[in-house]
Design a protein around this motif. Structure first.
Motif, mmCIF file in Angstrom:
data_model
loop_
_atom_site.group_PDB
_atom_site.id
_atom_site.type_symbol
_atom_site.label_atom_id
_atom_site.label_comp_id
_atom_site.label_asym_id
_atom_site.label_seq_id
_atom_site.Cartn_x
_atom_site.Cartn_y
_atom_site.Cartn_z
ATOM 1 N N ARG A 130 0.834 -1.214 0.000
ATOM 2 C CA ARG A 130 0.000 0.000 0.000
ATOM 3 C C ARG A 130 0.863 1.255 0.000
ATOM 4 N NH1 ARG A 130 -4.118 -2.348 4.332
ATOM 5 N NH2 ARG A 130 -5.562 -3.367 2.888
ATOM 6 N N GLY A 131 1.918 1.242 0.810
ATOM 7 C CA GLY A 131 2.826 2.385 0.862
ATOM 8 C C GLY A 131 3.529 2.609 -0.466
ATOM 9 N N ALA A 132 3.930 1.530 -1.105
ATOM 10 C CA ALA A 132 4.602 1.641 -2.404
ATOM 11 C C ALA A 132 3.646 2.166 -3.457
ATOM 12 C CB ALA A 132 5.170 0.295 -2.820
ATOM 13 N N ALA A 133 2.395 1.718 -3.398
ATOM 14 C CA ALA A 133 1.404 2.197 -4.360
ATOM 15 C C ALA A 133 1.171 3.691 -4.188
ATOM 16 C CB ALA A 133 0.086 1.439 -4.203
ATOM 17 N N THR A 134 1.176 4.150 -2.945
ATOM 18 C CA THR A 134 1.019 5.579 -2.680
ATOM 19 C C THR A 134 2.201 6.355 -3.230
ATOM 20 O OG1 THR A 134 -0.244 5.106 -0.688
ATOM 21 C CG2 THR A 134 0.714 7.306 -0.863
ATOM 22 N N GLN A 135 3.412 5.815 -3.056
ATOM 23 C CA GLN A 135 4.602 6.483 -3.582
ATOM 24 C C GLN A 135 4.568 6.560 -5.095
ATOM 25 O OE1 GLN A 135 7.956 4.323 -2.095
ATOM 26 N NE2 GLN A 135 7.910 5.339 -0.099
ATOM 27 N N VAL A 136 4.101 5.496 -5.737
ATOM 28 C CA VAL A 136 4.009 5.495 -7.194
ATOM 29 C C VAL A 136 3.015 6.556 -7.647
ATOM 30 C CG1 VAL A 136 3.254 4.149 -9.202
ATOM 31 C CG2 VAL A 136 4.753 3.113 -7.499
ATOM 32 N N GLU A 148 17.199 10.348 -12.707
ATOM 33 C CA GLU A 148 17.052 10.035 -11.290
ATOM 34 C C GLU A 148 15.621 9.623 -10.975
ATOM 35 O OE1 GLU A 148 17.767 9.193 -7.416
ATOM 36 O OE2 GLU A 148 19.205 9.475 -9.038
ATOM 37 N N ALA A 149 14.655 10.322 -11.524
ATOM 38 C CA ALA A 149 13.249 9.981 -11.310
ATOM 39 C C ALA A 149 12.936 8.598 -11.884
ATOM 40 C CB ALA A 149 12.340 11.038 -11.938
ATOM 41 N N GLU A 150 13.488 8.316 -13.052
ATOM 42 C CA GLU A 150 13.271 7.005 -13.669
ATOM 43 C C GLU A 150 13.906 5.896 -12.835
ATOM 44 O OE1 GLU A 150 14.414 4.688 -17.761
ATOM 45 O OE2 GLU A 150 14.025 6.841 -17.888
ATOM 46 N N ARG A 151 15.115 6.142 -12.336
ATOM 47 C CA ARG A 151 15.783 5.155 -11.496
ATOM 48 C C ARG A 151 14.981 4.907 -10.222
ATOM 49 N NH1 ARG A 151 18.216 4.407 -7.151
ATOM 50 N NH2 ARG A 151 18.219 6.558 -6.502
#
Length: 122
Positions: free
Chosen positions: A27-33, A52-55
């Motif tokens: 859930r946290g990763a989905a929010t970050q995405v 950097e954003a892509e990495r």
């Protein structure tokens, strides 16, 4: 090796805690995405910023995939525990050591088979 009722309860509790943690991380990763999506207003920026954003996005994607696999492994361990197949090595069919299961409840191989698999991968 028969697990005691207390051990089965402890393992079920541990698996449940691991599952909740994996779900929270997903859930946290989905929010970050979602937060990393480009805004409507574009600023002038360097190609290094784009790289950097892509990495960072690739790292988040890899973390999400790891969490998905871990969640799947946890759910499979819960099914094995519920149906009585918990603690049996998928390679040799022997029992997995009690201490290994208590330390790593999602283990699907005994120590010897796991070591052989890792040596084969090298």
């Amino acid at each position: 090796m028969k697990l005691t009722t207390a051990e089965r309860i402890a393992l079920a509790t541990q698996l449940d805690a691991m599952k909740r943690q994996a779900i929270d991380e997903l859930r946290g990763a989905a929010t970050q995405v979602d937060d990393g999506a480009p805004s409507v207003v574009q600023e002038v920026h360097a190609h290094a910023d784009d790289a950097e954003a892509e990495r960072a996005q690739e790292v988040r994607s890899a973390e999400i995939e790891i969490d998905r696999h871990r969640l799947h492994d946890i759910e499979e361990a819960e099914r094995r525990l519920a149906c009585g197949r918990f603690g049996i090595c998928i390679d040799c069919g022997e029992e997995i050591a009690r201490l290994r299961l208590l330390a790593q409840p999602i283990a699907i191989r005994c120590t010897a088979c796991q070591a052989a698999l890792e040596a084969q991968r090298r």
